[in-house]
Design a protein around this motif. Structure first.
Motif, PDB file in Angstrom:
ATOM      1  N   ASP A   1       0.871  -1.073  -0.023  1.00  0.00           N
ATOM      2  CA  ASP A   1      -0.030   0.057   0.135  1.00  0.00           C
ATOM      3  C   ASP A   1       0.771   1.210   0.049  1.00  0.00           C
ATOM      4  O   ASP A   1       1.367   1.555   1.012  1.00  0.00           O
ATOM      5  CB  ASP A   1      -1.027   0.076   1.351  1.00  0.00           C
ATOM      6  N   PRO A   2       1.120   1.819  -1.157  1.00  0.00           N
ATOM      7  CA  PRO A   2       1.852   3.205  -1.157  1.00  0.00           C
ATOM      8  C   PRO A   2       1.438   4.159  -0.217  1.00  0.00           C
ATOM      9  O   PRO A   2       2.416   4.986  -0.121  1.00  0.00           O
ATOM     10  CB  PRO A   2       1.885   3.561  -2.611  1.00  0.00           C
ATOM     11  N   THR A   3       0.531   4.463   0.227  1.00  0.00           N
ATOM     12  CA  THR A   3      -0.115   5.330   1.010  1.00  0.00           C
ATOM     13  C   THR A   3       0.541   5.182   2.561  1.00  0.00           C
ATOM     14  O   THR A   3       0.628   6.208   3.348  1.00  0.00           O
ATOM     15  CB  THR A   3      -1.517   5.277   1.247  1.00  0.00           C
ATOM     16  N   THR A   4       1.331   4.048   2.689  1.00  0.00           N
ATOM     17  CA  THR A   4       1.928   3.818   3.861  1.00  0.00           C
ATOM     18  C   THR A   4       3.325   3.990   3.863  1.00  0.00           C
ATOM     19  O   THR A   4       4.074   3.824   5.072  1.00  0.00           O
ATOM     20  CB  THR A   4       1.407   2.355   4.442  1.00  0.00           C
TER      21      THR A   4
ATOM     22  N   PRO B   1       6.955   5.912   3.678  1.00  0.00           N
ATOM     23  CA  PRO B   1       7.629   6.527   4.562  1.00  0.00           C
ATOM     24  C   PRO B   1       7.836   8.011   3.555  1.00  0.00           C
ATOM     25  O   PRO B   1       7.839   7.755   2.351  1.00  0.00           O
ATOM     26  CB  PRO B   1       8.931   6.215   5.300  1.00  0.00           C
ATOM     27  N   PRO B   2       8.034   9.129   4.379  1.00  0.00           N
ATOM     28  CA  PRO B   2       8.409  10.135   3.412  1.00  0.00           C
ATOM     29  C   PRO B   2       9.659  10.514   2.415  1.00  0.00           C
ATOM     30  O   PRO B   2       9.902  10.777   1.681  1.00  0.00           O
ATOM     31  CB  PRO B   2       8.218  11.346   4.390  1.00  0.00           C
TER      32      PRO B   2
ATOM     33  N   ALA C   1      13.593  -1.558   4.800  1.00  0.00           N
ATOM     34  CA  ALA C   1      12.674  -2.551   5.125  1.00  0.00           C
ATOM     35  C   ALA C   1      12.565  -3.691   4.185  1.00  0.00           C
ATOM     36  O   ALA C   1      12.483  -5.018   4.334  1.00  0.00           O
ATOM     37  CB  ALA C   1      11.277  -1.965   5.357  1.00  0.00           C
ATOM     38  N   TRP C   2      12.612  -3.273   2.655  1.00  0.00           N
ATOM     39  CA  TRP C   2      12.305  -4.163   1.621  1.00  0.00           C
ATOM     40  C   TRP C   2      13.635  -5.066   1.642  1.00  0.00           C
ATOM     41  O   TRP C   2      13.515  -6.176   1.276  1.00  0.00           O
ATOM     42  CB  TRP C   2      12.313  -3.539   0.389  1.00  0.00           C
TER      43      TRP C   2
ATOM     44  N   GLU D   1       9.578  14.184  -3.231  1.00  0.00           N
ATOM     45  CA  GLU D   1       8.179  14.090  -3.613  1.00  0.00           C
ATOM     46  C   GLU D   1       7.859  12.649  -3.940  1.00  0.00           C
ATOM     47  O   GLU D   1       8.440  11.828  -4.776  1.00  0.00           O
ATOM     48  CB  GLU D   1       8.050  15.168  -4.871  1.00  0.00           C
ATOM     49  N   ARG D   2       6.777  12.028  -3.681  1.00  0.00           N
ATOM     50  CA  ARG D   2       6.032  10.604  -3.904  1.00  0.00           C
ATOM     51  C   ARG D   2       5.034  10.787  -5.279  1.00  0.00           C
ATOM     52  O   ARG D   2       4.191  11.677  -5.136  1.00  0.00           O
ATOM     53  CB  ARG D   2       5.644  10.124  -2.829  1.00  0.00           C
TER      54      ARG D   2
END
Length: 222
Positions: free
Chosen positions: A27-30, A32-33, A41-42, A216-217
């Motif tokens: 879920d890309p909304t979770t 980090p900035p 993590a990955w 920017e994401r």
């Protein structure tokens, strides 16, 4: 031996076969900035999932004419200063980076159907830091560095054997032997993309781009 039909062989292969690959939800909304925590993590998840050699990555550079080169190297670290790897400054990649200090990296972890791509400018660490990085590695890594002459023309396998044997002997006798051309390079990321594969081909691509105000994401179509 019968000749291999390459096209038939390719058609017989599968990508992300069940029982081999597990495609976790992302879920890309979770996310980090900034990209480094997600990469860390990955990477840890790839190690835990049994990915073979997760620290290997493709490194792309360009020569003075803009022609690309790519090869596999090992990740030495990733921190606030960038993603790092080592090589000789006189090697082909070292010369290319001296002339065009930009590079792209690509990690592929098929056990999870994931890729990470990094693009940015490249800097060379000071000699003391580069030598410390080398001496923190294995005896074999030091022997390879002491063998030197990377990318030069080799006259024979026997010449390599002799040079390598001498380098191994030196590395074992003096683990602090310097290799003056050995350099630790860092890719300071301008773009980092995370790709999560999906069994329905609805792959998730999350791109981080550095701006004057931070990161920017952006989501990308697969």
């Amino acid at each position: 031996m019968a000749p291999t039909d390459l096209h038939e062989l390719l058609r017989s292969l599968r990508v992300w076969a069940p029982g081999v690959t597990e495609l976790p939800a992302f879920d890309p909304t979770t996310a980090p900035p900034t990209p480094l925590p997600l990469f860390t993590a990955w990477f840890a998840e790839a190690v835990a999932a049994g990915q073979v050699e997760p620290h290997t990555m493709s490194l792309a550079t360009a020569d003075e004419d803009g022609h690309p080169d790519v090869r596999i190297v090992m990740l030495h670290g990733a921190d606030a200063d960038g993603w790092s790897f080592g090589s000789h400054s006189i090697s082909r990649k070292g010369r290319q980076l001296a002339g065009r200090p930009h590079a792209a990296l690509a990690f592929y972890w098929p056990v999870l159907g994931r890729q990470v791509r990094v693009r940015g400018t490249v800097t060379a660490a000071p000699s003391r830091e580069s030598q410390a990085d080398l001496h923190a590695r294995s005896t074999g890594a030091l022997a390879a560095a002491l063998t030197g002459r990377q990318s030069e023309v080799l006259e024979s396998v026997e010449e390599l054997r002799r040079a390598s044997q001498e380098a191994w002997e030196q590395a074992r006798a003096d683990p602090a032997s310097p290799s003056p051309t050995w350099t630790l390079y860092r890719v300071r990321p301008e773009e980092v993309e995370f790709f999560q594969g999906d069994s329905e081909r609805r792959h998730v691509r999350l791109a981080y781009r550095r701006t004057g105000f931070g990161w920017e994401r952006t989501l990308l179509w697969p």
